[in-house]
Design a protein around this motif. Structure first.
Motif, PDB file in Angstrom:
ATOM      1  N   ARG A 125      37.731 -10.964 -29.936  1.00  0.00           N
ATOM      2  CA  ARG A 125      37.997 -10.003 -28.869  1.00  0.00           C
ATOM      3  C   ARG A 125      36.660  -9.414 -28.444  1.00  0.00           C
ATOM      4  O   ARG A 125      35.986  -8.753 -29.241  1.00  0.00           O
ATOM      5  N   VAL A 126      36.257  -9.685 -27.206  1.00  0.00           N
ATOM      6  CA  VAL A 126      34.979  -9.186 -26.702  1.00  0.00           C
ATOM      7  C   VAL A 126      35.154  -7.752 -26.216  1.00  0.00           C
ATOM      8  O   VAL A 126      35.995  -7.471 -25.353  1.00  0.00           O
ATOM      9  N   ILE A 127      34.371  -6.828 -26.767  1.00  0.00           N
ATOM     10  CA  ILE A 127      34.419  -5.428 -26.395  1.00  0.00           C
ATOM     11  C   ILE A 127      33.379  -5.119 -25.324  1.00  0.00           C
ATOM     12  O   ILE A 127      33.623  -4.361 -24.392  1.00  0.00           O
ATOM     13  N   ARG A 128      32.211  -5.747 -25.482  1.00  0.00           N
ATOM     14  CA  ARG A 128      31.130  -5.532 -24.512  1.00  0.00           C
ATOM     15  C   ARG A 128      30.275  -6.781 -24.437  1.00  0.00           C
ATOM     16  O   ARG A 128      30.038  -7.449 -25.441  1.00  0.00           O
ATOM     17  N   GLN A 129      29.796  -7.093 -23.226  1.00  0.00           N
ATOM     18  CA  GLN A 129      28.937  -8.249 -23.021  1.00  0.00           C
ATOM     19  C   GLN A 129      28.099  -7.979 -21.773  1.00  0.00           C
ATOM     20  O   GLN A 129      28.557  -8.177 -20.650  1.00  0.00           O
ATOM     21  N   GLU A 130      26.872  -7.514 -21.964  1.00  0.00           N
ATOM     22  CA  GLU A 130      26.060  -7.083 -20.832  1.00  0.00           C
ATOM     23  C   GLU A 130      24.581  -7.049 -21.193  1.00  0.00           C
ATOM     24  O   GLU A 130      24.207  -7.074 -22.368  1.00  0.00           O
ATOM     25  N   VAL A 131      23.748  -6.987 -20.167  1.00  0.00           N
ATOM     26  CA  VAL A 131      22.309  -6.820 -20.352  1.00  0.00           C
ATOM     27  C   VAL A 131      22.011  -5.326 -20.404  1.00  0.00           C
ATOM     28  O   VAL A 131      22.511  -4.550 -19.575  1.00  0.00           O
ATOM     29  N   ALA A 132      21.220  -4.908 -21.377  1.00  0.00           N
ATOM     30  CA  ALA A 132      20.921  -3.484 -21.537  1.00  0.00           C
ATOM     31  C   ALA A 132      19.646  -3.320 -22.362  1.00  0.00           C
ATOM     32  O   ALA A 132      19.090  -4.288 -22.891  1.00  0.00           O
ATOM     33  N   LEU A 133      19.194  -2.088 -22.442  1.00  0.00           N
ATOM     34  CA  LEU A 133      18.063  -1.789 -23.309  1.00  0.00           C
ATOM     35  C   LEU A 133      18.522  -1.801 -24.762  1.00  0.00           C
ATOM     36  O   LEU A 133      19.631  -1.369 -25.069  1.00  0.00           O
ATOM     37  N   PRO A 134      17.679  -2.277 -25.678  1.00  0.00           N
ATOM     38  CA  PRO A 134      18.073  -2.330 -27.090  1.00  0.00           C
ATOM     39  C   PRO A 134      17.942  -0.981 -27.772  1.00  0.00           C
ATOM     40  O   PRO A 134      17.293  -0.069 -27.253  1.00  0.00           O
ATOM     41  N   THR A 135      18.548  -0.862 -28.924  1.00  0.00           N
ATOM     42  CA  THR A 135      18.299   0.302 -29.770  1.00  0.00           C
ATOM     43  C   THR A 135      16.868   0.207 -30.292  1.00  0.00           C
ATOM     44  O   THR A 135      16.239  -0.855 -30.255  1.00  0.00           O
ATOM     45  N   SER A 136      16.357   1.295 -30.797  1.00  0.00           N
ATOM     46  CA  SER A 136      14.984   1.278 -31.320  1.00  0.00           C
ATOM     47  C   SER A 136      14.859   0.331 -32.506  1.00  0.00           C
ATOM     48  O   SER A 136      13.838  -0.343 -32.669  1.00  0.00           O
ATOM     49  N   ARG A 137      15.898   0.242 -33.318  1.00  0.00           N
ATOM     50  CA  ARG A 137      15.880  -0.661 -34.476  1.00  0.00           C
ATOM     51  C   ARG A 137      15.877  -2.113 -34.024  1.00  0.00           C
ATOM     52  O   ARG A 137      15.115  -2.936 -34.546  1.00  0.00           O
ATOM     53  N   ALA A 138      16.712  -2.450 -33.039  1.00  0.00           N
ATOM     54  CA  ALA A 138      16.747  -3.815 -32.524  1.00  0.00           C
ATOM     55  C   ALA A 138      15.413  -4.175 -31.882  1.00  0.00           C
ATOM     56  O   ALA A 138      14.902  -5.290 -32.057  1.00  0.00           O
ATOM     57  N   ARG A 139      14.836  -3.243 -31.127  1.00  0.00           N
ATOM     58  CA  ARG A 139      13.539  -3.512 -30.490  1.00  0.00           C
ATOM     59  C   ARG A 139      12.470  -3.814 -31.549  1.00  0.00           C
ATOM     60  O   ARG A 139      11.669  -4.743 -31.386  1.00  0.00           O
ATOM     61  N   LYS A 140      12.477  -3.052 -32.604  1.00  0.00           N
ATOM     62  CA  LYS A 140      11.468  -3.249 -33.646  1.00  0.00           C
ATOM     63  C   LYS A 140      11.622  -4.610 -34.320  1.00  0.00           C
ATOM     64  O   LYS A 140      10.644  -5.352 -34.472  1.00  0.00           O
ATOM     65  N   LEU A 141      12.855  -4.955 -34.725  1.00  0.00           N
ATOM     66  CA  LEU A 141      13.055  -6.207 -35.452  1.00  0.00           C
ATOM     67  C   LEU A 141      12.935  -7.436 -34.555  1.00  0.00           C
ATOM     68  O   LEU A 141      12.514  -8.503 -35.005  1.00  0.00           O
ATOM     69  N   LEU A 142      13.310  -7.296 -33.273  1.00  0.00           N
ATOM     70  CA  LEU A 142      13.175  -8.423 -32.349  1.00  0.00           C
ATOM     71  C   LEU A 142      11.768  -8.502 -31.750  1.00  0.00           C
ATOM     72  O   LEU A 142      11.472  -9.427 -30.989  1.00  0.00           O
ATOM     73  N   ARG A 143      10.927  -7.501 -32.063  1.00  0.00           N
ATOM     74  CA  ARG A 143       9.535  -7.463 -31.603  1.00  0.00           C
ATOM     75  C   ARG A 143       9.452  -7.499 -30.075  1.00  0.00           C
ATOM     76  O   ARG A 143       8.722  -8.289 -29.477  1.00  0.00           O
ATOM     77  N   ALA A 204      16.972 -16.084 -41.729  1.00  0.00           N
ATOM     78  CA  ALA A 204      17.381 -14.723 -41.378  1.00  0.00           C
ATOM     79  C   ALA A 204      17.018 -13.752 -42.494  1.00  0.00           C
ATOM     80  O   ALA A 204      16.918 -14.137 -43.669  1.00  0.00           O
ATOM     81  N   GLU A 205      16.813 -12.511 -42.111  1.00  0.00           N
ATOM     82  CA  GLU A 205      16.666 -11.411 -43.063  1.00  0.00           C
ATOM     83  C   GLU A 205      17.918 -10.560 -42.946  1.00  0.00           C
ATOM     84  O   GLU A 205      18.393 -10.292 -41.833  1.00  0.00           O
ATOM     85  N   ARG A 206      18.456 -10.121 -44.071  1.00  0.00           N
ATOM     86  CA  ARG A 206      19.686  -9.338 -44.030  1.00  0.00           C
ATOM     87  C   ARG A 206      19.633  -8.154 -44.999  1.00  0.00           C
ATOM     88  O   ARG A 206      19.056  -8.245 -46.077  1.00  0.00           O
ATOM     89  N   TRP A 207      20.277  -7.082 -44.578  1.00  0.00           N
ATOM     90  CA  TRP A 207      20.382  -5.867 -45.372  1.00  0.00           C
ATOM     91  C   TRP A 207      21.855  -5.484 -45.454  1.00  0.00           C
ATOM     92  O   TRP A 207      22.580  -5.533 -44.457  1.00  0.00           O
ATOM     93  N   ILE A 208      22.307  -5.089 -46.637  1.00  0.00           N
ATOM     94  CA  ILE A 208      23.721  -4.769 -46.856  1.00  0.00           C
ATOM     95  C   ILE A 208      23.827  -3.378 -47.463  1.00  0.00           C
ATOM     96  O   ILE A 208      23.069  -3.022 -48.381  1.00  0.00           O
ATOM     97  N   GLU A 209      24.768  -2.591 -46.954  1.00  0.00           N
ATOM     98  CA  GLU A 209      24.993  -1.259 -47.515  1.00  0.00           C
ATOM     99  C   GLU A 209      26.443  -0.833 -47.322  1.00  0.00           C
ATOM    100  O   GLU A 209      27.157  -1.375 -46.466  1.00  0.00           O
ATOM    101  N   ALA A 210      26.865   0.123 -48.144  1.00  0.00           N
ATOM    102  CA  ALA A 210      28.205   0.694 -47.997  1.00  0.00           C
ATOM    103  C   ALA A 210      28.277   1.448 -46.677  1.00  0.00           C
ATOM    104  O   ALA A 210      27.277   2.009 -46.210  1.00  0.00           O
ATOM    105  N   ASP A 242       9.357 -16.156 -33.449  1.00  0.00           N
ATOM    106  CA  ASP A 242       9.974 -15.072 -32.682  1.00  0.00           C
ATOM    107  C   ASP A 242      11.447 -14.916 -33.060  1.00  0.00           C
ATOM    108  O   ASP A 242      12.218 -15.878 -32.993  1.00  0.00           O
ATOM    109  N   PRO A 243      11.860 -13.716 -33.426  1.00  0.00           N
ATOM    110  CA  PRO A 243      13.282 -13.492 -33.735  1.00  0.00           C
ATOM    111  C   PRO A 243      14.131 -13.614 -32.477  1.00  0.00           C
ATOM    112  O   PRO A 243      13.697 -13.240 -31.381  1.00  0.00           O
ATOM    113  N   ILE A 244      15.326 -14.149 -32.626  1.00  0.00           N
ATOM    114  CA  ILE A 244      16.227 -14.401 -31.500  1.00  0.00           C
ATOM    115  C   ILE A 244      17.407 -13.441 -31.470  1.00  0.00           C
ATOM    116  O   ILE A 244      17.799 -12.937 -30.428  1.00  0.00           O
ATOM    117  N   GLU A 245      17.969 -13.206 -32.656  1.00  0.00           N
ATOM    118  CA  GLU A 245      19.218 -12.448 -32.740  1.00  0.00           C
ATOM    119  C   GLU A 245      19.102 -11.307 -33.734  1.00  0.00           C
ATOM    120  O   GLU A 245      18.577 -11.471 -34.835  1.00  0.00           O
TER     121      GLU A 245
END
Length: 263
Positions: A125-143, A204-210, A242-245
């Motif tokens: 179920r797609v909730i959102r699908q659009e072009v937008a500015l990233p979060t600061s965390r996404a910007r940092k990890l996607l460089r 991929a690099e992954r982080w897991i938390e409660a 270059d990170p993609i996702e």
């Protein structure tokens, strides 16, 4: 009554309920609570106790196994800890539903790709699908540069008709032009990346938390607002550096558990 006599009585009574035969246990052997626990696990495993069915009361279990209430409570406590049963306040103890094992967390195989290989029906179920500015965390990890945009894709992954995971994805827009317009309700994102853009995620690099869901997330996943969940943060790379996702997945561990293979 000494321990060895009680253990022999336990063996006799459990056998009368068609449990597998047990050898007599001498002093210093398996504790009584562990024997009761093992017997209940066997009844669950061979189908005599179905998922969501109610276990006998503590009194009935004491009579069945000829043990004290303390022994039964310890056995049930361990079963709850291992998530084989769960307690419902004022109603009793119930058999937990069997959980799937998912391996995507330790690989670059997509969530839906893995489950379809296990003969599960996966819908999205797609909730959102659009072009937008990233979060600061996404910007940092996607460089990304400050003015670079991403394609945001929020989807609920549904397994056999039940919501399993809420995934919030950020894709580097320059790597996937036009993906915001593609229908992604009923197709694998990773398969789309391979077929449409020639992109195969290699590492991929992954982080897991409660994680405790927001009211909106709880509604999307059909759980109560205080349900403990797991948050999986990931940054994936293609052939180059270059990170993609980038994604954050809110995952229901009451329906499946995550499996890792360490090499």
């Amino acid at each position: 009554m000494n321990t060895s006599v009680k253990q022999r009585k336990l063996v006799t009574k459990t056998a009368s309920r068609r449990l597998p035969e047990r050898r007599p246990i001498s002093d210093g052997g398996t504790p009584l609570w562990a024997q009761v626990k093992s017997s209940i696990i066997e009844m669950i495993a061979d189908g005599r106790m179905e998922p969501r069915s109610k276990l006998p009361s503590e009194t009935e279990l004491c009579e069945t196994f000829d043990v004290s209430r303390t022994v039964v409570r310890e056995a049930l406590k361990q079963l709850v800890f291992e998530r084989l049963v769960y307690k419902h306040q004022g109603k009793g103890t119930f058999v937990a539903e069997r959980r799937d094992e998912q391996d995507f967390i330790g690989s670059t195989v997509g969530f839906s790709d893995e489950l379809m290989g296990k003969n599960k029906l996966v819908t999205r179920r797609v909730i959102r699908q659009e072009v937008a500015l990233p979060t600061s965390r996404a910007r940092k990890l996607l460089r990304l540069e400050r003015d670079e945009r991403v394609v945001l894709i929020d989807r609920v992954m549904i397994v056999d008709g039940e919501p399993r995971t809420l995934v919030r994805i950020s894709l580097r827009q320059s790597a996937v032009p036009g993906i915001e317009a593609l229908p992604l309700e009923n197709r694998s994102l990773y398969e789309t990346l391979r077929r449409q853009y020639g992109i195969s995620l290699k590492r991929a690099e992954r982080w897991i938390e409660a994680y405790t869901p927001t009211a909106e997330e709880a509604q999307l996943l059909q759980v109560s607002a205080n349900t403990p969940l797991v948050s999986i943060e990931s940054c994936s790379y293609g052939d180059g550096d270059d990170p993609i996702e980038y994604f954050i997945a809110i995952y229901r561990t009451d329906r499946a558990r995550l499996h890792f293979v360490i090499k």
